[in-house]
Design a protein around this motif. Structure first.
Motif, mmCIF file in Angstrom:
data_model
loop_
_atom_site.group_PDB
_atom_site.id
_atom_site.type_symbol
_atom_site.label_atom_id
_atom_site.label_comp_id
_atom_site.label_asym_id
_atom_site.label_seq_id
_atom_site.Cartn_x
_atom_site.Cartn_y
_atom_site.Cartn_z
ATOM 1 N N THR A 19 30.189 54.233 82.345
ATOM 2 C CA THR A 19 31.530 53.695 82.065
ATOM 3 C C THR A 19 32.185 53.208 83.364
ATOM 4 O OG1 THR A 19 32.395 55.926 82.301
ATOM 5 C CG2 THR A 19 31.998 55.165 80.060
ATOM 6 N N MET A 20 32.950 52.165 83.247
ATOM 7 C CA MET A 20 33.672 51.610 84.398
ATOM 8 C C MET A 20 35.019 51.092 83.926
ATOM 9 S SD MET A 20 31.164 49.060 86.329
ATOM 10 C CE MET A 20 29.582 49.781 86.067
ATOM 11 N N ILE A 21 36.014 51.184 84.777
ATOM 12 C CA ILE A 21 37.339 50.663 84.409
ATOM 13 C C ILE A 21 37.753 49.592 85.423
ATOM 14 C CG2 ILE A 21 39.786 51.254 84.185
ATOM 15 C CD1 ILE A 21 38.821 54.056 83.202
ATOM 16 N N MET A 22 38.088 48.422 84.903
ATOM 17 C CA MET A 22 38.506 47.320 85.763
ATOM 18 C C MET A 22 39.993 47.077 85.498
ATOM 19 S SD MET A 22 35.396 46.885 86.716
ATOM 20 C CE MET A 22 35.529 45.548 87.888
ATOM 21 N N HIS A 24 34.821 45.325 77.189
ATOM 22 C CA HIS A 24 35.859 45.499 76.167
ATOM 23 C C HIS A 24 37.194 45.008 76.732
ATOM 24 C CE1 HIS A 24 38.530 46.922 73.221
ATOM 25 N NE2 HIS A 24 38.863 48.055 73.812
ATOM 26 N N MET A 25 37.576 43.820 76.268
ATOM 27 C CA MET A 25 38.813 43.190 76.772
ATOM 28 C C MET A 25 39.878 43.063 75.699
ATOM 29 S SD MET A 25 37.242 40.036 78.982
ATOM 30 C CE MET A 25 35.998 39.719 77.755
ATOM 31 N N GLY A 37 23.569 52.102 71.114
ATOM 32 C CA GLY A 37 22.856 52.507 72.328
ATOM 33 C C GLY A 37 22.975 51.542 73.495
ATOM 34 N N VAL A 38 24.216 51.254 73.939
ATOM 35 C CA VAL A 38 24.393 50.339 75.082
ATOM 36 C C VAL A 38 24.180 51.097 76.397
ATOM 37 C CG1 VAL A 38 26.098 49.041 73.736
ATOM 38 C CG2 VAL A 38 26.898 50.647 75.460
ATOM 39 N N ARG A 39 23.967 50.340 77.465
ATOM 40 C CA ARG A 39 23.732 51.010 78.763
ATOM 41 C C ARG A 39 25.008 51.161 79.584
ATOM 42 N NH1 ARG A 39 19.505 47.304 78.169
ATOM 43 N NH2 ARG A 39 17.748 48.404 77.271
ATOM 44 N N LYS A 40 25.841 50.154 79.507
ATOM 45 C CA LYS A 40 27.038 50.151 80.366
ATOM 46 C C LYS A 40 28.256 49.716 79.569
ATOM 47 C CE LYS A 40 25.601 49.103 84.611
ATOM 48 N NZ LYS A 40 25.181 48.279 85.733
ATOM 49 N N PHE A 41 29.379 50.367 79.832
ATOM 50 C CA PHE A 41 30.612 50.000 79.119
ATOM 51 C C PHE A 41 31.692 49.693 80.156
ATOM 52 C CE2 PHE A 41 34.520 50.450 76.810
ATOM 53 C CZ PHE A 41 34.232 50.160 75.487
ATOM 54 N N ILE A 42 32.128 48.444 80.173
ATOM 55 C CA ILE A 42 33.157 48.034 81.147
ATOM 56 C C ILE A 42 34.464 47.799 80.389
ATOM 57 C CG2 ILE A 42 33.806 46.306 82.866
ATOM 58 C CD1 ILE A 42 30.841 45.881 83.429
ATOM 59 N N GLY A 55 43.824 54.624 76.835
ATOM 60 C CA GLY A 55 42.533 53.954 76.613
ATOM 61 C C GLY A 55 41.552 54.281 77.737
ATOM 62 N N GLU A 56 42.031 54.287 78.985
ATOM 63 C CA GLU A 56 41.156 54.600 80.129
ATOM 64 C C GLU A 56 40.571 56.001 79.981
ATOM 65 O OE1 GLU A 56 43.450 54.233 83.728
ATOM 66 O OE2 GLU A 56 43.397 52.033 83.701
ATOM 67 N N GLU A 57 41.458 56.931 79.611
ATOM 68 C CA GLU A 57 41.024 58.324 79.478
ATOM 69 C C GLU A 57 39.948 58.434 78.378
ATOM 70 O OE1 GLU A 57 43.999 61.784 80.261
ATOM 71 O OE2 GLU A 57 43.831 61.498 78.112
ATOM 72 N N VAL A 58 40.172 57.727 77.289
ATOM 73 C CA VAL A 58 39.210 57.753 76.180
ATOM 74 C C VAL A 58 37.869 57.173 76.662
ATOM 75 C CG1 VAL A 58 38.737 56.940 73.834
ATOM 76 C CG2 VAL A 58 41.058 57.569 74.462
ATOM 77 N N VAL A 59 37.919 56.091 77.415
ATOM 78 C CA VAL A 59 36.678 55.456 77.900
ATOM 79 C C VAL A 59 35.871 56.456 78.744
ATOM 80 C CG1 VAL A 59 35.763 53.666 79.448
ATOM 81 C CG2 VAL A 59 37.536 53.084 77.789
ATOM 82 N N PHE A 60 36.528 57.107 79.685
ATOM 83 C CA PHE A 60 35.790 58.052 80.558
ATOM 84 C C PHE A 60 35.280 59.277 79.781
ATOM 85 C CE2 PHE A 60 37.018 56.954 85.261
ATOM 86 C CZ PHE A 60 36.215 55.822 85.161
ATOM 87 N N SER A 61 35.865 59.556 78.614
ATOM 88 C CA SER A 61 35.368 60.701 77.846
ATOM 89 C C SER A 61 33.988 60.394 77.232
ATOM 90 C CB SER A 61 36.372 61.115 76.757
ATOM 91 O OG SER A 61 36.370 60.164 75.714
#
Ligand SMILES: NC(=O)c1ccc[n+]([C@@H]2O[C@H](COP(=O)([O-])OP(=O)(O)OC[C@H]3O[C@@H](n4cnc5c(N)ncnc54)[C@H](OP(=O)(O)O)[C@@H]3O)[C@@H](O)[C@H]2O)c1
Length: 382
Positions: free
Chosen positions: A199-202, A111-112, A145-150, A186-192
């Motif tokens: 989940t991963m944050i770059m 997600h960019m 149903g995705v496996r990984k969210f970057i 946005g980062e906080e929402v992703v980790f929730s």
């Protein structure tokens, strides 16, 4: 369903036999990307295509999609499928039948998509795209149903701090602008969503052009600044006063700005899908940033602007009308030019090591080549 989808799945079997995974990629993946039409997105997708992956790209219209396909071979074009939509749309996609096609097929989401604006008046839009939009992409990812969210965030969620850790920051801390804050939220929402998928944050720092070609399809950050300086050069070239006088830009020259080339950022993102650890934050930063004085000297040389000078922030000046014009344009960058931030990038080092890649080494020669290739490509032999 989007036009290319049936064809895509039909071709899947054929392509499976044609492609040999390269760059040490162990497995061809189905990847969903937002922001693929952007500066970073374009670089990342060209890399992922060459690695043989299948890409589903969220695009806002057909023209944007056609632009993305340009320069790809016929067979590469079959690896990209358009998913029409907008991240501010709560259901994300225009055509809901695409959900059936993508369900349980997506290995990784990048997600960019974001709104990169430092304009205070754009607060509402910035939060709508960067926070609500991120939530919409997360909900869609959960639904299929995705496996990984970057999530591609920014190193500047550090706000007004001077130590950049690879941890979440408080969303209540002081930020330089709403863009930074919206990305931190946005980062906080992703980790929730960590119980729904990995989940991963770059967090890239300031992204600059490609180290080899200089190519930079953006007006953000350094490129906004270059545009302003270039324009001033044109304006003052017609003014006799500057034939004997310097044109001064005032900032703290001893500080540094953390610049990371777009090809390096794309390399790190590409390996994150395979080697990244869940619930981990990666600062994609430059371990040895050049000083702003050095960056400025290289800009001055490559722009062929000999009477451009840095004025000390401690000096007392009466700036000319033209100098003030540039400072006004630079106002949004003032905070970034006035302090150095020390970024920890241990997680990124570990990630790169796992993928047998080297950490960034952006020295003066590489930066100068990159800038010259961007500004005066006719003078550069690749
Ligand atoms: N550039 C930097 O220096 C930098 C530094 C650190 C982090 N980042 C992060 O890296 C990511 C990519 O940045 P970039 O420089 O490539 O940005 P960019 O060139 O401005 O591209 C932004 C992308 O987001 C898409 N987008 C924006 N609003 C959208 C919406 N409502 N729905 C769907 N798509 C939308 C744009 O689509 P359209 O083509 O349709 O407009 C475009 O593909 C962002 O998350 C940014 O925060 C960038």
């Amino acid at each position: 369903m989007d036009g290319g989808c049936i064809f895509h799945f039909f071709l899947n079997d054929i392509l499976e036999k044609v492609y040999q995974p390269i760059y040490g990629v162990e497995r061809r993946m189905n990847i969903f990307l937002t922001g693929a039409t952007g500066f970073l997105g374009k670089k990342l997708i060209s890399k992922l295509i060459k690695q043989g992956h299948f890409l589903y790209v969220l695009v806002r219209n057909e023209k944007k999609f056609a632009g993305l396909l340009k320069g790809n071979t016929a067979i590469e074009k079959q690896q990209i499928v358009a998913v029409y939509g907008d991240i501010t749309n709560p259901s994300l996609v225009k055509d809901h039948t695409v959900i059936n096609v993508m369900e349980n097929k997506i290995d990784t989401v990048y997600h960019m998509a974001a709104l990169l604006s430092f304009d205070e008046e754009m607060k509402k839009e910035t939060f709508s795209v960067n926070v609500d939009g991120t939530r919409n992409v997360l909900e869609f990812s959960k639904r299929i149903g995705v496996r990984k969210f970057i999530y591609v965030s920014t190193a500047y969620t550090v706000g007004k701090g001077v130590i950049g850790r690879e941890q979440l920051y408080s969303t209540e801390q002081e930020f330089v602008n709403y863009y930074e804050q919206s990305k931190a939220v946005g980062e906080e929402v992703v980790f929730s969503y960590k119980n729904d998928f990995e989940t991963m944050i770059m967090r890239p720092a300031i992204i600059i052009g490609d180290t080899k070609t200089g190519e930079a399809d953006t007006n953000f950050a350094l490129y906004g600044l270059l545009k302003g300086i270039r324009m001033m050069k044109r304006i003052i070239s017609k003014n006799d006063f500057y034939k004997t006088k310097s044109f001064r830009v005032v900032f703290a020259s001893e500080t540094n700005s953390n610049l990371v080339p777009v090809d390096y950022v794309a390399d790190v993102l590409a390996v994150a899908s395979e080697h990244g650890e869940k619930e981990t934050i990666y600062n994609i930063t430059n371990p040895n940033p050049l000083s702003n004085q050095t960056v400025f000297n290289i800009i001055k040389k490559t722009l062929q602007f000999p009477n451009l000078e840095i004025g000390s922030i401690d000096g007392e000046y009466e700036l000319t009308k033209e100098e003030l014009m540039l400072h006004e344009k630079m106002r949004v960058f003032e905070e970034y030019l006035s302090r150095s931030i020390e970024f920890d990038s241990q997680n990124t080092r570990t990630l790169l090591k796992a993928a047998s890649l080297e950490e960034l080494d952006l020295n003066e020669a590489v930066f100068e080549h990159m800038l010259l290739s961007y500004l005066q490509p006719e003078l550069v032999t690749q």
